[in-house]
Design a protein around this motif. Structure first.
Motif, PDB file in Angstrom:
ATOM      1  N   ALA A 283      -9.001 -11.407   7.783  1.00  0.00           N
ATOM      2  CA  ALA A 283      -8.085 -12.596   7.426  1.00  0.00           C
ATOM      3  C   ALA A 283      -6.780 -12.114   8.390  1.00  0.00           C
ATOM      4  CB  ALA A 283      -7.329 -12.655   6.187  1.00  0.00           C
ATOM      5  N   PRO A 284      -5.986 -12.687   8.883  1.00  0.00           N
ATOM      6  CA  PRO A 284      -4.667 -12.175   9.807  1.00  0.00           C
ATOM      7  C   PRO A 284      -4.017 -11.161   9.015  1.00  0.00           C
ATOM      8  CG  PRO A 284      -4.777 -14.732   9.769  1.00  0.00           C
ATOM      9  CD  PRO A 284      -5.810 -14.163   8.905  1.00  0.00           C
TER      10      PRO A 284
ATOM     11  N   ASP B 133      -0.088  -3.105   8.675  1.00  0.00           N
ATOM     12  CA  ASP B 133      -0.099  -1.583   8.638  1.00  0.00           C
ATOM     13  C   ASP B 133      -1.332  -0.955   9.241  1.00  0.00           C
ATOM     14  OD1 ASP B 133       2.260  -1.615   7.117  1.00  0.00           O
ATOM     15  OD2 ASP B 133       1.237  -1.950   5.272  1.00  0.00           O
ATOM     16  N   VAL B 134      -1.941  -1.536   9.992  1.00  0.00           N
ATOM     17  CA  VAL B 134      -2.871  -1.039  10.902  1.00  0.00           C
ATOM     18  C   VAL B 134      -2.629  -0.744  12.125  1.00  0.00           C
ATOM     19  CG1 VAL B 134      -5.321  -1.626  12.061  1.00  0.00           C
ATOM     20  CG2 VAL B 134      -4.960  -2.317   9.441  1.00  0.00           C
TER      21      VAL B 134
ATOM     22  N   GLU C 211      -3.758 -11.931  16.248  1.00  0.00           N
ATOM     23  CA  GLU C 211      -3.090 -11.769  14.852  1.00  0.00           C
ATOM     24  C   GLU C 211      -2.802 -10.334  14.445  1.00  0.00           C
ATOM     25  OE1 GLU C 211      -1.904 -13.967  13.067  1.00  0.00           O
ATOM     26  OE2 GLU C 211      -2.708 -15.785  14.093  1.00  0.00           O
ATOM     27  N   ALA C 212      -3.903  -9.497  14.947  1.00  0.00           N
ATOM     28  CA  ALA C 212      -3.672  -8.088  14.720  1.00  0.00           C
ATOM     29  C   ALA C 212      -2.409  -7.577  15.585  1.00  0.00           C
ATOM     30  CB  ALA C 212      -5.084  -7.351  15.142  1.00  0.00           C
ATOM     31  N   VAL C 213      -2.401  -7.903  16.880  1.00  0.00           N
ATOM     32  CA  VAL C 213      -1.344  -7.298  17.776  1.00  0.00           C
ATOM     33  C   VAL C 213      -0.088  -7.768  17.083  1.00  0.00           C
ATOM     34  CG1 VAL C 213      -0.265  -7.651  20.036  1.00  0.00           C
ATOM     35  CG2 VAL C 213      -2.875  -7.476  19.960  1.00  0.00           C
ATOM     36  N   LYS C 214      -0.004  -9.012  16.671  1.00  0.00           N
ATOM     37  CA  LYS C 214       1.547  -9.727  16.112  1.00  0.00           C
ATOM     38  C   LYS C 214       1.669  -8.635  14.896  1.00  0.00           C
ATOM     39  CE  LYS C 214       0.730 -14.472  16.436  1.00  0.00           C
ATOM     40  NZ  LYS C 214       0.562 -15.799  15.600  1.00  0.00           N
ATOM     41  N   ARG C 215       0.791  -7.987  14.295  1.00  0.00           N
ATOM     42  CA  ARG C 215       1.267  -7.273  12.938  1.00  0.00           C
ATOM     43  C   ARG C 215       1.333  -5.601  13.578  1.00  0.00           C
ATOM     44  NH1 ARG C 215      -0.855 -11.596  11.757  1.00  0.00           N
ATOM     45  NH2 ARG C 215      -0.579 -12.792   9.700  1.00  0.00           N
TER      46      ARG C 215
END
Length: 345
Positions: free
Chosen positions: A61-62, A67-68, A85-89
């Protein structure tokens, strides 16, 4: 020694490439702090034992990427959804799918060949197609020394490149043929295609769908990706990609027309000196690369090195590499290692 450790997520952790990621993380003592294993709803809830700890696979999930720092994507349609979504986080995504490879804002990288491209990343780095990686490892030292005008490549690609289902199909079909039973084909040349053919004791000259002028998508990946990695669209490249009844490791017959002369002796020397390449070429001893001996190895093997006398500066190579390792998981992990070493993460 790398002192800093990173929170790592693996998307597609239960598949062949995802499992190879785990093997290589252990083998290479990759500096992870926390490890998160992600997959589709179908695989969520499975448990995987890794380095003395039991991990439960989570449905991606997004917010899985909160924290990755490093997200290793095994490939597939999920990449298009979850990479942004991963880049956004705050994660750096190293993606094995074809979703971003030809995006001009996304580096397409083989660390031994074009590591400088990593400096321009904007959060996503694309891992090239497995056949392209294996070929450019052999091309790069020749390109640097003698230039390359034209390439004709024919591939002999293992069924594991099409996933675990294709491996199982080869096994089941082989048993059926030997027992003189009905042979069932439901996976190859591609599970999503309208027709399926027997791969046991057969060859299938189709990998992926047909595109313009009756080339397959796999063939055109090798053309466009090689141009991008070597940063040279002037090279003439034509490819024929073939699925063969081999479990693991892709083989390639590569014919090269160079711009300048290069002796066979010098070719062997520069290939042997190139990181990640092993020359296996001793006809007197019948020594040459084979899928069986290249499997579960990190290197790309080159042999049958001989001149092509039909053109001015011609060269023939036989190139073999484990497409799950260097052709996928290892290359992605090497990208992450290089970025850590160069403080790009």
């Amino acid at each position: 020694m790398r002192m800093k450790k990173f929170n790592v997520a693996i998307l597609g952790a239960t598949g062949a490439v995802g499992q190879e990621f785990l093997k290589l993380i252990a083998e290479r003592n990759f500096p992870y702090n926390e490890l998160k294993l992600l997959a589709s709803e179908r695989s969520a809830g499975k448990q995987i034992d890794f380095r003395g700890k039991t991990y439960t696979v989570e449905q991606a999930a997004p917010d899985s990427f909160k924290d990755v720092q490093i997200a290793l994507f095994a490939g597939g349609a999920a990449s298009k959804i979850f990479a942004p979504e991963a880049v956004k986080r705050g994660a750096v995504v190293i993606d094995n799918s074809s979703a971003f490879r030809m995006d001009p804002d996304v580096p397409l990288v083989v660390p031994e060949v074009n590591p400088e491209a990593l400096k321009k990343h904007k959060g996503i780095i694309a891992n090239p197609n497995c056949s392209t990686i294996i070929m450019v490892m052999a091309l790069k030292p020749i390109y640097d020394k003698a230039g390359i005008k034209r390439i004709v490549v024919s591939t002999y690609q293992a069924v594991s490149g099409a996933g675990k289902e294709a491996i199982d199909e080869l096994t089941d079909q082989t048993r059926a043929v030997m027992a003189e039973q009905e042979v069932k084909a439901t996976i190859l040349p591609g599970a999503s295609l309208s027709k399926h053919y027997q791969i046991a004791f057969n060859l299938l000259p189709q990998i992926d769908v047909f595109v313009a002028e009756n080339y397959t998508k796999e063939e055109m990946k090798m053309v466009h990706e090689t141009h991008k990695i070597l940063n040279d669209p002037s090279i003439g490249i034509t490819a024929t990609t073939v699925r063969v009844p081999v479990y693991r490791s892709h083989s390639e017959s590569v014919n090269i027309e160079m711009k300048r002369p290069l002796s066979i002796e010098e070719t062997k020397e520069i290939l042997a000196a190139f990181p990640g390449v092993i020359v296996q070429d001793d006809p007197a001893e019948m020594l040459y690369p084979m899928p069986l001996t290249a499997s579960d190895r990190n290197e790309v093997f080159v042999g049958r090195i001989r001149p092509d006398h039909t053109v001015k500066y011609g060269l023939n190579l036989w190139v073999v590499g484990d497409q799950i390792r260097k052709g996928a998981a290892l290359n992605a992990l090497q990208i992450a290692e290089h970025m850590i070493d160069q403080n790009l993460i």
